[in-house]
Each structure stands twice: as C-alpha cells, then as structure tokens.
Design a protein around this motif. Sequence first.
Motif, mmCIF file in Angstrom:
data_model
loop_
_atom_site.group_PDB
_atom_site.id
_atom_site.type_symbol
_atom_site.label_atom_id
_atom_site.label_comp_id
_atom_site.label_asym_id
_atom_site.label_seq_id
_atom_site.Cartn_x
_atom_site.Cartn_y
_atom_site.Cartn_z
ATOM 1 N N THR A 6 0.830 -1.211 0.000
ATOM 2 C CA THR A 6 0.000 0.000 0.000
ATOM 3 C C THR A 6 0.858 1.252 0.000
ATOM 4 O O THR A 6 0.587 2.218 -0.738
ATOM 5 N N VAL A 17 2.385 1.705 -3.523
ATOM 6 C CA VAL A 17 1.391 2.110 -4.516
ATOM 7 C C VAL A 17 0.972 3.567 -4.311
ATOM 8 O O VAL A 17 0.933 4.367 -5.259
ATOM 9 N N VAL A 18 0.657 3.918 -3.061
ATOM 10 C CA VAL A 18 0.179 5.272 -2.782
ATOM 11 C C VAL A 18 1.282 6.304 -3.000
ATOM 12 O O VAL A 18 1.017 7.451 -3.392
ATOM 13 N N LEU A 35 2.078 6.085 -7.478
ATOM 14 C CA LEU A 35 1.104 6.317 -8.536
ATOM 15 C C LEU A 35 0.596 7.747 -8.690
ATOM 16 O O LEU A 35 0.253 8.157 -9.801
ATOM 17 N N TYR A 66 -7.469 6.760 -1.495
ATOM 18 C CA TYR A 66 -6.961 5.779 -2.449
ATOM 19 C C TYR A 66 -7.345 6.139 -3.877
ATOM 20 O O TYR A 66 -6.560 5.950 -4.818
ATOM 21 N N THR A 73 -4.510 6.568 -6.687
ATOM 22 C CA THR A 73 -4.380 5.621 -7.796
ATOM 23 C C THR A 73 -5.029 6.127 -9.072
ATOM 24 O O THR A 73 -4.581 5.785 -10.173
ATOM 25 N N THR A 103 -7.797 5.202 -10.318
ATOM 26 C CA THR A 103 -8.616 4.190 -10.988
ATOM 27 C C THR A 103 -9.473 3.445 -9.968
ATOM 28 O O THR A 103 -9.042 3.213 -8.825
ATOM 29 N N GLY A 106 -7.591 0.201 -8.852
ATOM 30 C CA GLY A 106 -6.556 0.437 -7.852
ATOM 31 C C GLY A 106 -7.151 0.688 -6.480
ATOM 32 O O GLY A 106 -6.641 0.190 -5.464
ATOM 33 N N THR A 107 -8.236 1.452 -6.429
ATOM 34 C CA THR A 107 -8.914 1.716 -5.159
ATOM 35 C C THR A 107 -9.438 0.422 -4.563
ATOM 36 O O THR A 107 -9.257 0.158 -3.358
#
Length: 517
Positions: free
Chosen positions: A216, A219-220, A223, A326, A330, A332, A335-336
Amino acid sequence: MATLSENQTSSEEKMMPNRNDGHDRKVSIVHGEEVVNASGHKDQLKRHYGLLSICGLALTIDNAWVALGGSLTVSIYNGGPPGVLYELLVACFYYGFIAASIAELASAIPTAGGVYHWASVTPGPRWGRVLGFYTGWLNYFGWIFDLASIVSIPANVAVQMYAVFHPDLVIQPYMVYIAFLLITWSCCALVIFGNRLLPLLNQFGLFLVIGGGLITIIVVAALPKTHATNAFVWSSWNNQAGWGDGVTFLTGVLNGAFTIGTPDAVTHMAEELPNPARDMPRAVAAQIILGTITASFLYAIAILYGINDLSGVLSATGSFPLAEVYAQATGTPAGTFGLLLIIFLSIMICVVGTFLTVGLFLVLSLLCSAFGAIQLGSKTAFTDLVGSFIILTTVSYALAIGPHLFTGRRNVPRGPFWMGSLGYFVNAVSVILIIFFNIMFCFPYSFPPLVATMNYNSVILVGVLVITTAWWFAHARKHYPGPKLTSLYVDGKVVTLDAPEGPPDEKTEKDGGDVGL
C-alpha cells in the motif's frame, strides 16, 4: 502481603517441571510434579503457537496501519495531516511505557487472565481480590467496545468496495449493519470450529500486516501524478475541532492510541505458548515497535502525501472515506478496490484475533451485535466506541501497574524480562500518563459541544463502574474467589505467592501448591 518464598532443595527437585518436554522452560507454572497452566489446571489441548505465530497474532490484533486508516477522517480534524503524524508519535511514546510495564508482569506471571490476574497479585492480600475483580470487568468491557469498533471497519470497507464499481449507490446505515452482523458471526464460527487453522491464519495475517502495508505504501507513494507539499504533511496545522491548539492536539492523541493501544492483547494467549514467560515480552515489543515504525507511521506519511484534495476526503459520502484517498492516489476504481481489499483481508484476521483475546465467543458476539446497532442512529458512535476501549483498558492497566509500583514491586517473582530499578520510573510514568490522557479523552470532540458531537466516554466509564460495583456487593463480595495461581518455577527455583484474603466463607487450599487469589 503476597510474599515470595524459595522451597528447600528437595522440594525444588520434586516440583521441577520435566525438562525433557521439548521446551527450554525458563519460567513454568508447576503443581506437584506436573507443569500446568496459570489457572492451575493441566492443559487439555496441544499448544499450537510458537513465537512467530504469537508475534503474528500481536501484530494482527493491533493492525496499526489499518486502524490508522480507518480513523483517518476522525483524526484529521485534530490539526490536519501534521496532527495525524505527531499525535500518533505521542501515543506510541505513551504506550511504550505501558507496554514495558505489561511485558514485565507477563514475564513474571504468564497467565491468560492478563491484567485482572496481575491486579489480584500486585496489591497484596488485602486489596488483591477486589482490585482484580474491577480490573477484569473494566478490561473485558473495553475489549468488547474494541471488537465492535474493529468490526465496523471491515463492514464499512465491504460496502465501500461494492460502491467503488456502483458510484450511484446511496449507502444506508442498515447496509453497513448487515455486513457488521455477517462479519461478527462468521468470525465467531471460525474461532469455535477452526482452532487448528488459527496459528496459520495469524502467520498469514503477519504477512498482510507487513507485506500489505508495504504494498500500500509503495502504490500510494508511486502512482499519484501530483503529491501533497511537504508543508501540507508536516507543518500546515489545520485545527477544525474548535478547541485551542493545545487541547486539540492532546485530545487528538486518542486517534493514535486507537492505532497502537492493544499491548495486553497477546498476553491473553499465554496458555497457548510453550514458553510464555520468555516469548510474551518479545511479542509485546514486536507489536509496539513494528506497529509504530514499520506500519502506522510510514503508512501515515504515504497516504498524506497521496492526498491532493483534502476537502474531498473530508466531504466524502461513502461508508469508508479512506477510499477517497486511495482514489485520489491511484486514479482508478481497480486500484482503489485492490487497496481496500488488502485492508479488508487484514482487518478480518484482526477481528479473529480480537475474538481470541476476549473469549466467551457466543456472548461476545451477542454483545458486539448489540453495540454495533448503535451506529444505526449515531454518527459519532464509532468515536465513542474507540474512546471507551482506550479509557477502560488503560484504567485496567493502571489498576495492575499502580499497585505494583506502590508496593515496592515486591509482590511478583522476577521473570526473564525484569526492569529492575528502572521499573519504578517506567511504572510511574505509565500511571501518570494514563490519568492525564484519560481526562483529555473525555473532552467533547468539538467546541462548542453539541448533542451530535458530544463525548460520552466519561458516562460509559462511570456506567461500567456502577454496574461492576453493584455486582460486587450483590454477589462477588462473598462468592468471588479470584484467580488461582500455582507455584512458579523460575530459573531452577520454586517460588510461591501467598494468597490474598478470599471471601469470608472460603478456605484457602495449601496442601497441593495452589493458592487462591
């Protein structure tokens, strides 16, 4: 006074546990020639847990970064992003003293009873039984409130995951409550019928807490096309609570306390470990250290940098506002959804671990279902459940740690983890901070206080004390025997704790090594 006495060599040899049982026991509880659990009974089931499993359980029950994310929109009102970060660090510092005190007691007296058992020993015979009774009920009610608040997180996440791909859905409170009931009772069934699977589940939970948290964070952090500024995250104080900045900060520590505030959880699994006196302090330390640094603090930094529209987060209409963070990070729905799924799986294992901590699974599920219904009519119910958990459990810690301090730390044997003279300072700071912060946590959530934002934690604390006092005088004063503790085998020597005074009609057993506490 509960005193420690060493038996003669012949008695030591007789009461020594079998050293060929496959475990290097530094501290064991013995009865006659038999190793027993802390309640004075021989184990009927195999102890499935090792150090890795118990550390996994500690981290999954705490689940620091998930708890932080679940309460983000509550905590962010107390100073904005800097408030979230600095209040979390203060809470971790505060709980570090409590955790050290609890680890020492767990090492000295490894018992699944936890704080109520220690509170029965540390004051000595005159007050041990009554303090242990109050401590047990305060701690139990606190954990019931914690379970209700924890279950509300996956319930909200589940509804929010559906809403990610159905943006026109108008989420109603009854939808979340249905999910709440399904999660509560499915986890209850799992802990009743899936006992052998639980250690493996906790190891998987350890992977989710650490691995899922790192995924997480990456990604956070990676992105978003634009990130929040350093000033937004670290220095732009945004007080929306209405109190002065000092009061806002101190009351906001409650949110950090919810993130890290389960230091006694793993101690209730003492009788599932072959070497609890040695491994319990390690598990408590793993929870606090990893929960603070690896999980919650790094995760908080990542998600706060991922916010590009704070007003959108605060005004989010979904059941789980972190989804908006999220979504901004992201960009998208997929992604969320993926990041929410990590939270859902991780917090589900946390729910299972909390069930194991509290026990009495069917009664617990009924009470949790009832408390969960509060959220149907109150928007501040989650915050009240969180605050009640923190206040009730820390008061119970103080009732065990305080007498340990005020009696000169002489009523318990020394376990493998013993702080020596430093323990006086650690215990004193723990008690002082518990009193101070519990007063702050009873302040209304905003100023001027309104009915909709009123803080009922003080009312709940008094209510629990009234119920416990009524039960004490109606029944327990004459009939509650207190926990039973056997002799302890400590590094080759047998020590015993003399019994506190029981009810007037109770006779203390002295012929078998048991003492009634």
